[in-house]
Design an enzyme around this catalytic site. Structure first.
Site, PDB file in Angstrom:
ATOM      1  N   ARG A 232      23.247  33.453  20.729  1.00  0.00           N
ATOM      2  CA  ARG A 232      24.543  33.601  20.076  1.00  0.00           C
ATOM      3  C   ARG A 232      25.662  33.461  21.095  1.00  0.00           C
ATOM      4  O   ARG A 232      25.547  33.973  22.232  1.00  0.00           O
ATOM      5  CB  ARG A 232      24.678  34.989  19.416  1.00  0.00           C
ATOM      6  CG  ARG A 232      24.019  35.090  18.060  1.00  0.00           C
ATOM      7  CD  ARG A 232      24.699  34.164  17.043  1.00  0.00           C
ATOM      8  NE  ARG A 232      24.044  34.163  15.755  1.00  0.00           N
ATOM      9  CZ  ARG A 232      23.040  33.345  15.409  1.00  0.00           C
ATOM     10  NH1 ARG A 232      22.579  32.458  16.270  1.00  0.00           N
ATOM     11  NH2 ARG A 232      22.535  33.388  14.197  1.00  0.00           N
ATOM     12  N   GLU A 261      32.711  28.709  16.173  1.00  0.00           N
ATOM     13  CA  GLU A 261      31.974  27.491  15.825  1.00  0.00           C
ATOM     14  C   GLU A 261      32.595  26.845  14.589  1.00  0.00           C
ATOM     15  O   GLU A 261      32.680  27.512  13.557  1.00  0.00           O
ATOM     16  CB  GLU A 261      30.514  27.833  15.561  1.00  0.00           C
ATOM     17  CG  GLU A 261      29.802  28.286  16.833  1.00  0.00           C
ATOM     18  CD  GLU A 261      28.323  28.619  16.635  1.00  0.00           C
ATOM     19  OE1 GLU A 261      27.826  28.500  15.495  1.00  0.00           O
ATOM     20  OE2 GLU A 261      27.664  28.996  17.608  1.00  0.00           O
ATOM     21  N   HIS A 283      25.132  24.046  17.618  1.00  0.00           N
ATOM     22  CA  HIS A 283      24.268  25.028  16.929  1.00  0.00           C
ATOM     23  C   HIS A 283      23.135  24.320  16.167  1.00  0.00           C
ATOM     24  O   HIS A 283      23.024  24.425  14.948  1.00  0.00           O
ATOM     25  CB  HIS A 283      25.103  25.902  15.971  1.00  0.00           C
ATOM     26  CG  HIS A 283      24.428  27.216  15.652  1.00  0.00           C
ATOM     27  ND1 HIS A 283      25.136  28.370  15.415  1.00  0.00           N
ATOM     28  CD2 HIS A 283      23.118  27.562  15.522  1.00  0.00           C
ATOM     29  CE1 HIS A 283      24.271  29.347  15.152  1.00  0.00           C
ATOM     30  NE2 HIS A 283      23.051  28.872  15.211  1.00  0.00           N
TER      31      HIS A 283
HETATM   32  N1  LIG Z   1      20.518  28.688  17.819  1.00  0.00           N
HETATM   33  C1  LIG Z   1      19.840  28.834  16.710  1.00  0.00           C
HETATM   34  O1  LIG Z   1      19.902  27.987  15.837  1.00  0.00           O
HETATM   35  C2  LIG Z   1      18.962  30.008  16.533  1.00  0.00           C
HETATM   36  C3  LIG Z   1      19.278  31.197  17.116  1.00  0.00           C
HETATM   37  N2  LIG Z   1      18.496  32.300  16.938  1.00  0.00           N
HETATM   38  C4  LIG Z   1      18.910  33.534  17.596  1.00  0.00           C
HETATM   39  O2  LIG Z   1      17.958  33.879  18.583  1.00  0.00           O
HETATM   40  C5  LIG Z   1      18.042  35.270  18.841  1.00  0.00           C
HETATM   41  C6  LIG Z   1      16.656  35.849  19.012  1.00  0.00           C
HETATM   42  O3  LIG Z   1      15.912  35.734  17.837  1.00  0.00           O
HETATM   43  P1  LIG Z   1      14.461  36.389  17.710  1.00  0.00           P
HETATM   44  O4  LIG Z   1      13.659  36.072  18.898  1.00  0.00           O
HETATM   45  O5  LIG Z   1      13.945  36.005  16.399  1.00  0.00           O
HETATM   46  O6  LIG Z   1      14.828  37.939  17.740  1.00  0.00           O
HETATM   47  P2  LIG Z   1      13.843  39.147  18.017  1.00  0.00           P
HETATM   48  O7  LIG Z   1      14.448  40.303  17.345  1.00  0.00           O
HETATM   49  O8  LIG Z   1      12.438  38.785  17.698  1.00  0.00           O
HETATM   50  O9  LIG Z   1      13.935  39.356  19.587  1.00  0.00           O
HETATM   51  C7  LIG Z   1      15.050  39.874  20.233  1.00  0.00           C
HETATM   52  C8  LIG Z   1      14.559  40.603  21.462  1.00  0.00           C
HETATM   53  O10 LIG Z   1      15.706  40.981  22.223  1.00  0.00           O
HETATM   54  C9  LIG Z   1      15.416  42.228  22.827  1.00  0.00           C
HETATM   55  N3  LIG Z   1      16.641  42.874  23.258  1.00  0.00           N
HETATM   56  C10 LIG Z   1      17.576  43.485  22.491  1.00  0.00           C
HETATM   57  N4  LIG Z   1      18.573  43.953  23.277  1.00  0.00           N
HETATM   58  C11 LIG Z   1      18.260  43.616  24.554  1.00  0.00           C
HETATM   59  C12 LIG Z   1      18.902  43.807  25.806  1.00  0.00           C
HETATM   60  N5  LIG Z   1      20.057  44.455  25.875  1.00  0.00           N
HETATM   61  N6  LIG Z   1      18.301  43.337  26.905  1.00  0.00           N
HETATM   62  C13 LIG Z   1      17.136  42.682  26.832  1.00  0.00           C
HETATM   63  N7  LIG Z   1      16.469  42.472  25.667  1.00  0.00           N
HETATM   64  C14 LIG Z   1      17.034  42.936  24.551  1.00  0.00           C
HETATM   65  C15 LIG Z   1      14.650  42.976  21.761  1.00  0.00           C
HETATM   66  O11 LIG Z   1      13.884  44.018  22.282  1.00  0.00           O
HETATM   67  C16 LIG Z   1      13.774  41.867  21.172  1.00  0.00           C
HETATM   68  O12 LIG Z   1      12.521  41.817  21.807  1.00  0.00           O
HETATM   69  C17 LIG Z   1      18.872  35.839  17.697  1.00  0.00           C
HETATM   70  O13 LIG Z   1      20.182  36.056  18.148  1.00  0.00           O
HETATM   71  C18 LIG Z   1      18.900  34.736  16.687  1.00  0.00           C
HETATM   72  O14 LIG Z   1      20.018  34.792  15.884  1.00  0.00           O
HETATM   73  C19 LIG Z   1      17.341  32.264  16.197  1.00  0.00           C
HETATM   74  C20 LIG Z   1      16.986  31.090  15.583  1.00  0.00           C
HETATM   75  C21 LIG Z   1      17.781  29.880  15.678  1.00  0.00           C
HETATM   76  O1  LIG Z   2      18.670  31.595  12.461  1.00  0.00           O
HETATM   77  C1  LIG Z   2      19.583  31.742  13.272  1.00  0.00           C
HETATM   78  O2  LIG Z   2      19.865  32.826  13.822  1.00  0.00           O
HETATM   79  C2  LIG Z   2      20.420  30.591  13.600  1.00  0.00           C
HETATM   80  O3  LIG Z   2      21.246  30.713  14.450  1.00  0.00           O
HETATM   81  C3  LIG Z   2      20.273  29.344  12.819  1.00  0.00           C
HETATM   82  O4  LIG Z   2      21.538  29.045  12.287  1.00  0.00           O
HETATM   83  P1  LIG Z   2      21.699  27.948  11.134  1.00  0.00           P
HETATM   84  O5  LIG Z   2      20.907  28.417   9.966  1.00  0.00           O
HETATM   85  O6  LIG Z   2      21.178  26.653  11.664  1.00  0.00           O
HETATM   86  O7  LIG Z   2      23.156  27.884  10.819  1.00  0.00           O
END
Ligand SMILES: NC(=O)C1=CN([C@@H]2O[C@H](COP(=O)(O)OP(=O)(O)OC[C@H]3O[C@@H](n4cnc5c(N)ncnc54)[C@H](O)[C@@H]3O)[C@@H](O)[C@H]2O)C=CC1
Ligand SMILES: O=C(O)C(=O)COP(=O)(O)O
Length: 549
Positions: A232, A261, A283
């Protein structure tokens, strides 16, 4: 009756929408924030991705909204507390796009290592630059991961496949899991930052992760280090990142997400996207055909369940029901909700009684007595009890609060004694006044994923609590069934099924006037007040209630 409506203001894969279109009216259209507020009042479900901001104002305007479905992981664009307090369920797809996000991270990692963005941009401008664009290999380099969650672990596995060493910081990660994945857990950021050649963050955006990497942290890194962000905008401080790139504290950045964004003109985010040391994507982490199909199916299935009175599998603002628990609990959840509705319509409607202040005892027998989590059943009872007398959207999120507001005292008891139990799982709803007298009972069981009522007040019967039912309390005399059939026939009412429930052998008869019975009739269509009145006037009929389940 008009069909429930669904608003989809962002691009969503057709796979999921195809599940919904036979049942609901779907509007797919892009909207400004003002248009969203103007249009949301008539919708029952809102399906979004990361672009739509579901603010408290949107939720306040959303008079009919039951669910906000986020076709993805991050829910930072939704005011979840505001949704919770309004009883709106927020669901997401916790893992539908994580493989895509991890792969995109690796794409940016290699792109920053080999200057892919600059090289491609140069060629498109007719330049042939080779000596200026010498990269580095990633094999044997160290990748630092902040957040070893679902995406982080997948990034770690792929990085190891590329021959990288992986270290991570995650205060909540299990050391055993990290060890199994071949990831070294660092004590803290201070220990990890100086040793990494690449840094990637995979935490949610929270108050605690906002500006996690700022000037102080960037200054601790190797001047050649590259940083990546597919989580993010905001987990890196964008101003600090600009300085770090301009002043050679770090070597480059691969960025997919930004604080605004698309980036606002002249903002730090905009300057980052045009920076020569940055390879940037708009993104796109989740933007693969496969991920979009996954998330669309995931959330549309949940929207379907919720709008049809069922439960979601990934509610963000509700007690989590594990998938294995879900299959087991779902029939009982539906049964208990129907029992609540039956209670209110039959007992309260019939006797002009009060619901508020009643004391309810929900007793689970057999298999249900062993369920570790009965919160959904509790919520289902509240929902059923008040559904017909309140416009509150009751769900697993706000059920306890609503029960309290309405003065309903609900006790749950677990009866593990299976002796004399006729059914593998049975649930009894008893209602009492404050003096624990005037007991009213409804009993039900599930079998083959379906719910049945086995007892209504002092009468035993077995019927499905579904559709329009007429419950007729009468003297058990010959000719009663024919008489009722004649009245209903004269109004053109079609009878689907009929059950005669006999008085429990141990019970005393009401008013001492001989045997009584309950007749339960499943009928088609809407019943007018005259039908019920004519039945009530029939010879030997003590009372009639109309129940719509
Ligand atoms: N760019 C995109 O299109 C996408 C972005 N994302 C983003 O990716 C991120 C991660 O997603 P997931 O892996 O599914 O989440 P998740 O919840 O499985 O993992 C997050 C991890 O971060 C850790 N965490 C929380 N606070 C922390 C800190 N201060 N220091 C270190 N570790 C910490 C948690 O313990 C957890 O293991 C989310 O922000 C999600 O929105 C996810 C999918 C697509
Ligand atoms: O799943 C997430 O956290 C994402 O950031 C994906 O975003 P999007 O659905 O591609 O707009």
């Amino acid at each position: 009756m008009s069909r429930p409506t669904i608003l989809v203001p962002e691009k969503l894969s057709q796979e999921g929408l195809a599940l919904l279109s036979p049942h609901f009216d779907i509007t797919v259209t892009s909207l400004t924030p003002e248009e969203l507020i103007a249009q949301i009042p008539s919708y029952h479900a809102l399906i979004i991705r990361s672009e739509t901001k579901v603010t408290a104002d949107v939720l306040r305007a959303a008079k009919n909204l039951k669910v906000v479905a986020r076709a993805g992981v991050g829910v930072d664009n939704i005011d979840v507390p505001a949704a919770t307090s309004r009883g709106v369920i927020v669901v997401n797809s916790p893992s539908g796009n994580i493989a895509a996000a991890a792969e995109h991270t690796i794409a940016l990692l290699l792109a920053t290592a080999r200057n892919i963005g600059q090289a491609d941009g140069g060629l498109k401008l007719g330049k042939w630059e080779r000596s200026k664009l010498v990269g580095i290999e990633v094999g044997r380099k160290t990748l630092g991961i902040i957040g070893l969650g679902k995406v982080g672990v997948r990034v770690a596995r792929m990085a190891k496949g590329l021959g990288m060493k992986v270290v991570a910081v995650d205060p909540f990660a299990s050391p055993d899991m990290a060890k199994q994945e071949g990831v070294a857990l660092a004590a803290d950021l201070d220990a990890m930052l100086p040793v990494v050649d690449f840094l990637t963050i995979h935490t949610p955006l929270l108050a605690t992760t906002m500006d996690l990497i700022g000037e102080k942290e960037l200054r601790r890194m190797k001047p050649s280090a590259r940083v990546l962000n597919v989580a993010r905008g905001g987990v890196y401080n964008e101003e600090a990142l600009l300085h770090a790139l301009d002043e050679y504290w770090i070597g480059g950045a691969g960025l997919d997400v930004f604080t605004s964004e698309p980036p606002k003109q002249d903002s730090a985010a905009a300057r980052l996207t045009s920076h020569p040391k940055v390879v940037a994507t708009p993104h796109l982490g989740a933007s693969t055909v496969e991920a979009q199909e996954n998330v669309s199916l995931d959330v549309c299935n949940q929207v379907l369940a919720i709008l049809q009175g069922g439960l979601p599998t990934s509610a963000v603002n509700a007690p989590i029901i594990l998938p294995e628990e879900y299959g087991k609990l779902q029939p009982a959840v539906q049964l208990v909700e129907k029992m609540g509705k039956l209670y209110t319509q039959h007992f309260v409607g019939l006797r002009g009684g009060m619901l508020g202040g009643r004391k309810f005892e929900l007793t689970y027998h057999g298999d249900l007595a062993g369920m570790p989590n009965t919160k959904p059943l509790f919520a289902a009872l509240v929902k059923g009890l008040v559904a017909d007398i309140s416009d509150s959207h009751i769900n697993i999120v706000n059920a306890t609060l609503v029960a309290k507001e309405k003065g309903l005292v609900i006790n749950e008891t677990f009866n593990n004694d299976t002796k004399d139990l006729l059914y593998a799982n049975l649930v009894t709803l008893g209602a009492y006044d404050s003096g624990h007298s005037g007991e009213q009972i409804i009993e039900g069981f599930t079998s083959d994923q379906r719910g049945y009522i086995s007892k209504l007040d002092r009468f035993s019967a077995i019927f499905s609590p579904e559709g329009t039912l007429i419950v007729l309390h009468n003297y058990d005399q010959p000719g009663k069934i024919g008489g009722v059939g004649t009245v209903l026939g004269s109004h053109g009412v079609n009878i689907r099924f009929m059950q005669v429930a006999s008085l429990d052998a141990t019970m005393e008869t009401q008013n001492g006037k001989g045997n009584e019975a309950l007749m339960i009739l499943g009928v088609d269509g809407q019943m007018s007040a005259e039908v019920i009145e004519d039945l009530r006037k029939s010879e030997g009929v003590l009372n009639v209630s109309l129940v719509v389940l």
